[in-house]
Design an enzyme around this catalytic site. Structure first.
Site: not given
Length: 471
Positions: A15, A130-131, A184, A187-188, A191, A264, A448
């Protein structure tokens, strides 16, 4: 006079090497750093001209080779490694230098590092990239957040190396503090959801329609030419016809790959933080859970032998393909809706000042979740920047209305035939709950109050109430 380089990067794995070569391809000089001699040598060799690309294993040599204010990007594993690299660089840095964390760091770690480095006079910001490895080389989507003044120094480089959509760079300053790393992370999370959904649709086509890998390739290729156009659908179509290079069997590679999926952590972080914020993201939650279930391979094999599974009743291929396309489109919309809802709420909670339309724009190319849908998502949030949820956008109401019935039919088919469709089921359940004016949670409130005196509110009178449920 010793040459000084425009940009520095620590971490010359695939990367990092690809990213620094991308920087050099776009007219900037770059200097790399890694503890591994082989990675340093590989970069110098591939760079071809040390006046454009150079590298060293020495932190001091690396820092001294850079123009001031130094712009240093880290592409190293998240966690303690980032802190270790920062400490190794600090003795050689000057006030005003800039460190950019390009890894998938947890957002609170970014806030901590920014505060720490500020006391040393060093600017710090997180920039989600990302990519994948190919994106790093050809143009990724980049999500920076942190010091706006520090970003101004790196902006020309990031805009040059990022992916382009209709000529527009897929990078933009997103907000203060850890805004970039947070975006990010979500984003994941999206994904994870989209990957789970594409795998479920593959499963139901194979089990319910006996689609061959060649037919699956043709189907996903056709879908990618339509409204489901996306990076994930595109690569999935190619996966179906990938040959097995080991030639251990005549079947395709996909059928030889273990069904234990790894992770991850970014999907899990998205799910956990959504719970902290009180934002429902069930399509993402179940995608994380399914990876965890997949890891229980031996237990699954044992359980499969204990329980009878319904015999799958085949469905006519043309009908099944139509249902699958519409259900996948529906659930894609719902998954994006959940992730963007989380971003909007997090922006308020953490004062990120995020613009959702801008985020959707920089996701249109370069990143893993790039898709044709993002053009409509951008339009929806440009029309109403305070849109509470994509599902109530006039841009999406008809799209959802025209596909939800197929999602219902496919979920029912999966349940009847023992084909697990948890991502699709959760997407449908989320939709039904979100669009229900009345839910049975009044009973939970009564329960409750019954066992814990937690009180409840009424529909016919203002105030907070408690009932003595037993004499």
């Amino acid at each position: 006079m010793e040459q000084k380089y425009d940009f520095g990067l620590v971490g010359l794995g695939v990367m990092g090497r690809n990213f620094i070569l991308n920087v050099a391809d776009n007219g900037f000089t770059a200097f790399g750093n890694d503890l591994d001699n082989e990675k340093v040598d590989a970069l110098i060799k591939e760079g071809g001209d040390v006046e454009k690309v150079n590298a060293s294993t020495s932190a001091k040599t690396f820092v001294n080779a850079l123009k001031t204010p130094r712009k240093i990007m880290l592409l190293v594993p998240a966690g303690k490694v980032v802190d270790s690299v920062i400490e190794g660089l600090l003795p050689h840095l000057d006030k005003g230098d800039i460190i950019i964390d390009g890894g998938n760091s947890f957002f609170t770690d970014t806030d901590r590092r920014e505060a720490y480095l500020e006391t040393r006079g060093i600017s710090f910001f997180g920039a989600g990239v990302s990519g994948g490895a190919k994106g790093a080389r050809r143009g990724p989507s980049i999500m920076p957040g942190g010091s706006k003044s520090a970003y101004a120094h790196i902006k020309p480089i990031f805009e040059a190396v990022s992916a382009k959509f209709n000529g527009e760079p897929c990078v933009a300053y997103l907000g203060p503090k850890s805004a970039g790393n947070y975006v990010k992370m979500v984003h994941n999370g999206i994904e994870y959801g989209l990957m789970q959904l594409t795998s479920e649709i593959y499963d139901v086509l194979k089990k319910g329609g006996s689609f061959t890998n060649e037919e699956l390739h043709a189907t996903y290729t056709k879908w990618n030419a339509g409204r489901l156009q996306s990076f994930l659908v595109e690569i999935t179509s190619k996966i179906f016809i990938q040959k097995d290079e080991l030639n251990l069997s005549k079947i395709g590679l996909l059928d030889q790959i273990s069904d234990k999926a790894k992770q991850k952590g970014t999907g899990k972080w998205t799910s956990q933080n959504a719970m902290d914020l009180g934002i429902p993201v069930p399509s993402i939650d179940i995608a994380v859970s399914m990876r965890e279930i997949s890891a229980l391979k031996e237990e699954r094999i044992a359980a499969d032998k204990i329980y009878d599974r319904p015999k799958v009743s085949p469905m006519e291929k043309v009908k099944l393909e139509k249902l699958a396309e519409e259900a996948l489109y529906f659930s894609f919309i719902v998954t994006y809706a959940q992730g963007l809802h989380q971003l909007a709420d997090a922006s308020k909670e953490y004062n990120y000042q995020l613009e959702i339309a801008q985020i959707a724009k920089i996701w249109r190319a370069g990143c893993i979740i790039r898709a044709g849908l993002l053009a409509d998502i951008t339009k929806a949030f440009q029309g109403d920047k305070n849109l509470p949820n994509l599902l109530v956008s006039p841009t999406f109401v008809k799209k959802v209305q025209s596909t939800v019935s197929s999602a219902r039919e496919l979920v029912a088919y999966g349940a009847t035939n023992g084909i697990p469709l948890p991502g699709l089921s959760n997407s449908l359940t989320y939709f039904d709950a979100y669009t229900s004016a009345r839910l049975p949670l009044n009973l939970i409130q009564a329960q409750r109050d019954y066992f814990g005196s937690h009180t409840y509110e009424r529909l016919d009178k203002e105030g907070v109430f408690h009932t003595e449920w037993e004499d």
